[in-house]
Write a protein that holds these residues in place. Structure first.
Motif, short mmCIF file in Angstrom:
data_model
loop_
_atom_site.label_atom_id
_atom_site.label_comp_id
_atom_site.label_asym_id
_atom_site.label_seq_id
_atom_site.Cartn_x
_atom_site.Cartn_y
_atom_site.Cartn_z
N HIS A 64 -3.04 2.44 9.49
CA HIS A 64 -1.80 1.82 8.50
C HIS A 64 -0.75 1.41 9.63
N ARG A 81 1.55 3.17 3.29
CA ARG A 81 2.17 2.25 4.24
C ARG A 81 3.67 2.30 3.93
N HIS A 97 0.80 -1.14 0.01
CA HIS A 97 0.00 0.04 -0.04
C HIS A 97 0.92 1.26 0.11
#
Length: 176
Positions: free
Chosen positions: A50, A19, A16
């Motif tokens: 996150h 992240r 992601h």
């Protein structure tokens, strides 16, 4: 972005873009979810979510807990390791995340400043490839080791994205 359930949890966490950026920020100094939210221009709740995902994957660790405004501020730091390099499985997820971060970073490139942009698909000897890999890793390690906390006096914000790998031969072209 759909994650494959058999993919290593660390890779799924890194796949992601937010992240991945968090992990970069946490490399140089411990930060709280609130500080990460400010730096990444996201909500505190989203930053906490996150951060919990990175923690569950073993990519960050609690650095300290501080008293702050009548509460407790938990600050996390990145767990050092070759998380991106060692992963073979799920590389498309990671490549997509790196590409998104690169697009975001290019939008913030400082005008008139020096940089390096290159692309290559080459045939080299195994020895040349091994030597180049070592040098590329050394360069990225040097940058990571020199990292300061965000906005530290006397620093400039730098974006660096690198993905270099050996490729398989393409299938022979079909004849018409």
């Amino acid at each position: 972005m759909a994650a494959v359930s058999t993919t290593d949890p660390r890779l799924r966490a890194l796949a992601h873009p937010v992240r991945l950026r968090m992990l970069s920020l946490l490399w140089s100094a411990p930060l709280s979810a609130a500080a990460l939210a400010r730096e990444l221009a996201i909500s505190h709740a989203l930053a906490s979510q996150h951060l919990r995902r990175l923690d569950a994957a073993g990519l960050v660790e609690l650095a300290d807990v501080r008293a702050r405004r009548g509460g407790r501020e938990r600050r996390y730091r990145a767990v050092r390791g070759p998380w991106l390099t060692e992963q073979q499985e799920g590389q498309p997820l990671l490549a997509e995340s790196l590409a998104r971060n690169l697009l975001d970073r290019v939008a913030h490139r400082a005008p008139g400043t020096a940089g390096v942009t290159t692309d290559a698909e080459l045939w080299v000897s195994p020895d040349a490839w091994a030597a180049a890999r070592r040098r590329l890793q050394a360069i990225m390690t040097e940058l990571h080791d020199a990292a300061q906390p965000p906005h530290a006096p006397g620093t400039v914000r730098v974006g660096a994205t690198l993905m270099a790998f050996e490729m398989t031969d393409p299938p022979p072209a079909a004849e018409d």
